[in-house]
Every structure is written in structure tokens, then in C-alpha cells.
Design a protein around this motif. Structure first.
Motif, PDB file in Angstrom:
ATOM      1  N   LYS A 196      -5.804 -37.088  -0.460  1.00  0.00           N
ATOM      2  CA  LYS A 196      -6.499 -36.416   0.583  1.00  0.00           C
ATOM      3  C   LYS A 196      -8.013 -36.509   0.097  1.00  0.00           C
ATOM      4  CE  LYS A 196      -6.845 -32.236   3.547  1.00  0.00           C
ATOM      5  NZ  LYS A 196      -6.860 -32.967   4.677  1.00  0.00           N
ATOM      6  N   PRO A 197      -8.856 -37.094   0.727  1.00  0.00           N
ATOM      7  CA  PRO A 197     -10.199 -36.805   0.310  1.00  0.00           C
ATOM      8  C   PRO A 197     -10.938 -35.563   0.582  1.00  0.00           C
ATOM      9  CG  PRO A 197     -10.265 -37.795   2.509  1.00  0.00           C
ATOM     10  CD  PRO A 197      -8.677 -37.599   2.179  1.00  0.00           C
ATOM     11  N   ASP A 198     -11.867 -35.476  -0.245  1.00  0.00           N
ATOM     12  CA  ASP A 198     -12.554 -33.967  -0.127  1.00  0.00           C
ATOM     13  C   ASP A 198     -13.686 -34.119   0.842  1.00  0.00           C
ATOM     14  OD1 ASP A 198     -11.847 -32.425  -2.603  1.00  0.00           O
ATOM     15  OD2 ASP A 198     -12.130 -34.350  -3.677  1.00  0.00           O
ATOM     16  N   PHE A 199     -14.211 -35.565   1.084  1.00  0.00           N
ATOM     17  CA  PHE A 199     -15.284 -35.815   2.248  1.00  0.00           C
ATOM     18  C   PHE A 199     -14.594 -36.682   2.877  1.00  0.00           C
ATOM     19  CE2 PHE A 199     -17.242 -33.965  -1.678  1.00  0.00           C
ATOM     20  CZ  PHE A 199     -17.967 -33.016  -0.970  1.00  0.00           C
ATOM     21  N   TYR A 236     -14.180 -38.678  -2.912  1.00  0.00           N
ATOM     22  CA  TYR A 236     -13.164 -37.814  -3.762  1.00  0.00           C
ATOM     23  C   TYR A 236     -14.057 -37.155  -4.969  1.00  0.00           C
ATOM     24  CZ  TYR A 236      -9.607 -40.108  -1.428  1.00  0.00           C
ATOM     25  OH  TYR A 236      -8.653 -40.704  -0.479  1.00  0.00           O
ATOM     26  N   ALA A 237     -14.125 -35.705  -4.937  1.00  0.00           N
ATOM     27  CA  ALA A 237     -14.646 -34.891  -5.783  1.00  0.00           C
ATOM     28  C   ALA A 237     -14.087 -34.844  -7.215  1.00  0.00           C
ATOM     29  CB  ALA A 237     -15.321 -33.666  -5.524  1.00  0.00           C
ATOM     30  N   LYS A 238     -12.654 -35.018  -7.282  1.00  0.00           N
ATOM     31  CA  LYS A 238     -11.917 -35.084  -8.285  1.00  0.00           C
ATOM     32  C   LYS A 238     -10.809 -36.103  -8.248  1.00  0.00           C
ATOM     33  CE  LYS A 238      -9.099 -31.390  -6.115  1.00  0.00           C
ATOM     34  NZ  LYS A 238      -9.947 -31.544  -4.798  1.00  0.00           N
ATOM     35  N   ALA A 273     -15.523 -42.429  -5.467  1.00  0.00           N
ATOM     36  CA  ALA A 273     -15.144 -41.322  -6.330  1.00  0.00           C
ATOM     37  C   ALA A 273     -15.396 -41.362  -7.926  1.00  0.00           C
ATOM     38  CB  ALA A 273     -13.702 -41.726  -6.509  1.00  0.00           C
ATOM     39  N   VAL A 298     -16.671 -39.158 -10.090  1.00  0.00           N
ATOM     40  CA  VAL A 298     -16.690 -37.834 -10.194  1.00  0.00           C
ATOM     41  C   VAL A 298     -17.148 -37.390 -11.549  1.00  0.00           C
ATOM     42  CG1 VAL A 298     -14.586 -37.421  -8.750  1.00  0.00           C
ATOM     43  CG2 VAL A 298     -14.342 -38.012 -11.365  1.00  0.00           C
ATOM     44  N   LYS A 335     -20.611 -35.658  -3.767  1.00  0.00           N
ATOM     45  CA  LYS A 335     -21.126 -34.636  -2.675  1.00  0.00           C
ATOM     46  C   LYS A 335     -22.379 -35.167  -1.965  1.00  0.00           C
ATOM     47  CE  LYS A 335     -22.340 -29.971  -1.165  1.00  0.00           C
ATOM     48  NZ  LYS A 335     -22.491 -28.533  -1.668  1.00  0.00           N
ATOM     49  N   CYS A 371     -21.820 -38.647  -0.098  1.00  0.00           N
ATOM     50  CA  CYS A 371     -21.107 -38.527   1.174  1.00  0.00           C
ATOM     51  C   CYS A 371     -22.055 -37.761   2.158  1.00  0.00           C
ATOM     52  CB  CYS A 371     -19.798 -37.969   0.979  1.00  0.00           C
ATOM     53  SG  CYS A 371     -18.625 -38.931   0.102  1.00  0.00           S
ATOM     54  N   THR A 372     -22.486 -36.741   1.774  1.00  0.00           N
ATOM     55  CA  THR A 372     -23.312 -35.938   2.580  1.00  0.00           C
ATOM     56  C   THR A 372     -24.536 -36.866   3.215  1.00  0.00           C
ATOM     57  OG1 THR A 372     -22.871 -34.065   1.498  1.00  0.00           O
ATOM     58  CG2 THR A 372     -24.729 -33.789   3.021  1.00  0.00           C
TER      59      THR A 372
END
Length: 553
Positions: free
Chosen positions: A66-69, A79-81, A465, A467, A474, A477-478
Motif C-alpha cells: 500500500k503506497p503512502d502517496f 512509498y515513504a518506507k 521509494a 526512502v 513526500k 510525489c507532492t
């Protein structure tokens, strides 16, 4: 054409480059649509460039981590992790003990084939042995042209970068040498291979010639593949805010940042940045009356050349860039000698990799899209969905075809799977060890054995990713999601078109003219004469050629 770093925002890129590989070795495409291939004959206008929706594989996305963004507006999933658990996406060994030959390029040291624990592990997972015929990526195009022209010694599986497509590829070679995958993968047929069905439609579009699916894609990132970057850390020290809304704002900012006494200039060569600001990338577009026009005929092209001249005349461009030393652009920017520069988005994380250790405060950021005029919404043109592709040699052996596609399905296993981890990093404890963040750190043996090979045959969708760089995922992706709001598809998006050979060089004079006008060696009036010469030399006939393709879509 040489490969340009793409936005393959994957931590495996850092892993591979840690082995001493060039950016070209681990991904290309993104903003590059590939050079046009010129041939002695051309496909019929009824099929040239045509991409029927029914001939494309059905898109059935799957998600193992599951992606964080989540992906949006063409941005990759972020993926932040790193995932703490991996999933086995292919439950049954796809191969039956065959040996499959594969021809691929490599921009690095060719690994040993015997005793290679990486090859042994991946081949065991596949159930077949991939016997790689690896060639130097810098001369790969020449070897491809020779092999495909003779139609002898063609490997079972052949990887071709878009910039290495040989002459007559679309008009002759592809249908005579390679397998038409349309009946095997189009529509619901692809659902037999879930990882292939997970590859976005845009990537498959890049693999179509003459309305038939031939290639297996090495996907690009989608969305915005290029950007204008600024040295965020240095501007903050100067107390300068960077938020241009127009070409004039960019010029004014470049003036503010230029201080020759400190060996600091506001900008590198503005040409590529100019292409973004003035939306010059598509070769052809429709004017307000619906007429097909070439980019050199557009008012934006003339405005861009005039703006380029203003940049050079203002003295804001680094002297080495003025002299045409383009190979040193990254070094100038990363050392602070230029404060703004154009680059592929894949260069963002690479710059962090190369600079943070010696300069922990190093930071660069991309501008959000802006246009020539503050009152006009910016337009960034979408790049090809894949910059490289592989092909299966033509055969009537249905069992072999199905087995090769099963292998491709395993190689296309996405982020978060056991297969992805093995293909991209090798064997844990042998080729890498996990650090405290779950990131694979290469061993000394990895530098010898784990080279990009299998990934060039087919690859899963790109994710972001990295990380290891705090805040980067972040930030990327933002920015990518916001920038993606400005992305549009060009007129002939996703089409592989082989231009008639007689028109291959008629655009070359504009390359020289762009440099001459910008640097003041020729007046802007020289553009009008160049356009007339281009039209008379075949530009108008080429317009008719493209209009016929457009009419048959």
C-alpha cells in the motif's frame, strides 16, 4: 540519440548506481519519446501510427504494498518506507527447463555468466535459463542494425531502446522478425498474466507498430518526466524566494541570482527549459483553424527564440554553457556555479545521492509548471509510456510463446513482491543486506554479478521509494501530483511513426539556428527564411504525410 535519465523513482536505481552503473544503465525514457526511425519505405497511411484500443492489453491494476502517496495525475505511487513483508506473486514456476537466448544492452561492466549466483537464483525462480547476449549500450544500436538487417542469429528475446530503433523497423523489420503479440495479450487475453495486466495502458501503446502489439514494455514514470530545478538550499541562504509565473519572471530571477564575482550564474543553457516554458516538445500540433503545423511554424517557437536571446544577452547564462559545454551542466548546477537548470526528474534523487554525504544541507527543488505568460495556463506534454521495449522472435511454437509470456509475467512482478526483490537486488546475504530502514545495501559481490539484465526484458510500473533521503518521497510525489495537472497528451501521442527517409535531415538547420539566434550570431529574422526553406525541402510534404495518418485514426 543517447539515453536520458528518466523518473524511475525506485530505490533499486540507487542500489544499482551504487554498483558504479551510469544513469543510462538503469532506466531511460520518461521524457524521451525516442528518435524517429527513417526508412526507405513507409507503412500504409491506414495503419501507420494507428493504435486501436482493442489491440491493447486490458489494464487490471494490482497492489502488493500500500503506497503512502497513491498515484495521481500520472505520478508514480510513493512509498515513504520499505515494505516489511513481501508477497510471492507467481505461485507456480513458469519455466520448464528451457534455455532462452536474450540480447540486451548494458551501460556498465558485463557480468560473468558462469558461476553467477544472481543469474542462478533468478533462473531458478523462472524455471528456465536466460542466456544473455549482452552488448555495450553505447554501440548497441550498430549491433542491432546488423543483426536485424541480416535476420540471422536473432535471439529468442531482443531488447531495443527507442533511440536505437533501426531504419525500416516499422515498415519492414518488426513484422518480419518479431512475434505479433496482439492475439496473445490484447484485451482480456492478458489476464492470464496478472503482472503484465498491471502495466499501464500508456506503456503498451508505445509497443504498437502498424496497429499490432509487438513489444513488452520497460515503462516510463508517466506524468511529468522533466523539470526546471533550482538550488533550494542556496536561495534560502540568499533570502530569495523562487516562484516564477512566466518566462519574464524566470529571466528576472536569473538576473537576481547572477554574480560573476562569486562565479555564480542564474542559469545554465536555457534551451531545454525554454522547451517546457513555451510548450515546444510536440513536433506537430493543430493551430486555431485546425491546420496541422510543425513546432517551428508556431508563434511560441519564435517567442522562445527571442526569450533565449534575452537570456544570453543579459549575461545570466554560465560562460561554459554559452560555449556549448553541455556535458558539464550537472556539475555546474550541483557545485552552485549555476542556480537553475533543466534535468530529468530521475536526476533529482541522483543529485542527493551524489551530494548529501559531502554536503548534508544540499537541496534542489523543481519549479511547478509555468508558462510563457502569467495569464496563460502552462502545458507540459506527456512523454512516451515506455522508452525501451523487448520483442520475441517470430515463431509458430505456441507452447514456447506461452512459456515466454509466463516468464515475462514473473519478470514484471511489481514492488512489494519476492520476485521484484530478487530481480532487482539479488540474494539477501549474498548480494545485499538490509539496513535499519529495510533498504537493500549491496555487497562487494553485487558489483560484479547484479547488473541490469532481466529488468530490460520487461519491467513493472515505476514507483517512488527513495526512502533513504528524508522527506524526498513526500517532496517528489507532492510536486509530481500538482505538476501533473498541467500535463496533456500531444497530437500523435503513443504512436510509432516511421517517417519517409527523404525527410530525415530537413529539420537539422533549426538545431544550429536555435544556438545561433540565442547567442546573437544570427537575427530572429533568420527564422522566417529557415521556415520557408524547410517547407520547400519537404516540410509541406511531411505535413501531408502526418495529415493522412491523422485522418485515418
Amino acid at each position: 540519440m543517447t539515453p536520458t535519465p528518466s523518473a524511475r523513482g525506485l530505490n533499486r536505481r540507487g542500489f544499482l548506481t551504487a554498483l558504479g552503473l551510469s544513469a543510462a544503465a538503469v532506466g531511460a525514457g520518461g521524457a524521451l519519446s525516442g528518435c524517429s526511425s527513417s526508412g526507405s519505405t513507409t507503412p500504409q497511411a491506414s495503419t501507420a501510427g494507428k493504435v486501436s484500443a482493442g489491440n491493447l492489453p486490458k489494464y487490471v491494476p494490482i497492489e502488493y504494498a500500500k503506497p503512502d502517496f497513491p498515484a495521481k495525475n500520472g505520478s508514480p505511487a510513493g512509498y515513504a518506507k520499505m515494505p516489511t513483508t513481501l508477497v510471492k506473486s507467481v505461485k507456480t514456476t513458469p519455466g520448464t527447463g528451457k534455455t532462452i537466448t536474450a540480447m540486451t544492452p548494458l551501460w556498465g561492466t558485463i557480468p560473468p555468466s558462469k558461476g553467477n549466483q544472481y543469474y542462478e537464483a533468478v533462473n531458478k525462480m523462472l524455471g528456465d535459463t536466460i542466456d544473455f547476449q549482452i552488448s555495450d549500450g553505447n554501440t548497441y544500436g550498430d549491433k542491432l542494425a546488423t543483426v536485424l538487417a541480416s535476420k540471422k542469429d536473432v535471439a529468442d528475446w531482443v531488447q531495443i531502446p527507442s533511440w536505437n530503433l533501426p531504419a525500416r523497423f516499422g515498415s519492414e523489420i518488426v513484422e518480419n522478425v518479431f512475434l505479433d503479440l496482439t492475439p496473445h495479450l490484447a484485451g482480456d487475453a492478458v489476464t492470464k498474466y496478472p503482472n503484465l495486466a498491471n502495466i499501464p495502458t500508456d506503456a503498451w501503446k508505445a509497443c504498437v507498430w502498424n496497429d499490432k502489439l509487438y513489444g513488452l514494455p520497460y515503462p516510463s514514470s508517466g506524468g511529468v518526466g522533466n523539470a526546471i530545478f533550482y538550488r533550494d538550499d542556496l536561495l534560502k541562504k540568499l533570502g530569495i524566494t523562487a516562484d516564477p509565473k512566466s518566462a519574464q519572471d524566470f529571466l528576472d530571477l536569473a538576473k537576481e541570482l547572477t554574480d560573476p564575482s562569486k562565479k555564480q550564474w542564474g542559469s545554465d543553457d536555457p534551451w531545454n527549459a525554454m522547451g517546457l516554458i513555451f510548450s515546444l516538445v510536440p513536433k506537430w500540433r493543430l493551430d486555431d483553424s485546425g491546420k496541422l503545423i510543425n513546432r517551428v511554424e508556431t508563434p511560441e517557437y519564435k517567442e522562445a527564440l527571442e526569450w533565449s536571446h534575452k537570456m544570453f544577452k543579459a549575461g545570466v547564462v554560465h560562460p561554459d554553457a554559452v560555449a556549448g559545454k553541455t556535458d558539464e551542466a550537472k556539475a555546474r548546477f550541483q557545485s552552485g556555479r549555476t542556480m537553475m537548470a533543466f534535468d530529468g526528474t530521475g536526476g533529482w534523487n541522483e543529485a542527493l545521492r551524489d551530494n548529501l554525504k559531502g554536503n548534508p544541507s544540499y537541496s534542489q527543488m523543481p519549479f511547478l509548471p509555468f508558462g510563457a505568460d502569467a495569464s496563460t495556463a502552462p502545458v507540459y506534454w506527456k512523454g512516451a509510456g515506455a522508452g525501451m521495449y523487448s520483442f520475441i522472435k517470430k515463431t509458430d511454437d505456441k507452447a514456447k510463446i506461452e512459456e515466454l509470456l509466463k516468464l515475462a509475467n514473473a519478470l514484471a512482478a511489481p514492488f512489494g513482491t519476492d520476485e521484484f526483490q530478487l530481480i532487482n537486488y539479488g540474494v539477501e546475504g549474498v548480494h545485499y543486506n538490509l539496513d535499519s530502514d529495510g533498504l537493500p545495501q549491496p555487497t562487494d559481490l553485487a558489483a560484479k554479478e547484479v547488473q541490469p539484465t532481466y529488468i530490460f526484458l520487461v519491467d513493472p510500473p515505476v514507483v517512488e521509494a527513495h526512502v533513504q533521503y528524508p522527506g524526498f518521497v513526500k517532496d517528489y510525489c507532492t510536486w509530481a501530483i500538482k505538476a501533473g495537472e498541467s500535463v496533456k497528451e500531444p497530437l500523435f501521442y503513443g504512436m510509432n511513426i516511421t517517417e519517409p527517409s527523404q525527410y530525415a535531415s530537413i529539420g537539422q538547420p533549426f538545431t544550429d539556428l536555435e544556438s545561433d539566434i540565442g547567442r546573437g550570431r544570427k537575427p530572429i529574422s533568420a527564422l522566417d527564411d529557415a521556415i520557408k526553406e524547410w517547407q520547400a525541402a519537404g516540410g509541406n510534404e511531411l505535413r501531408t504525410f502526418y495529415q493522412q495518418i491523422l485522418d485515418n485514426q
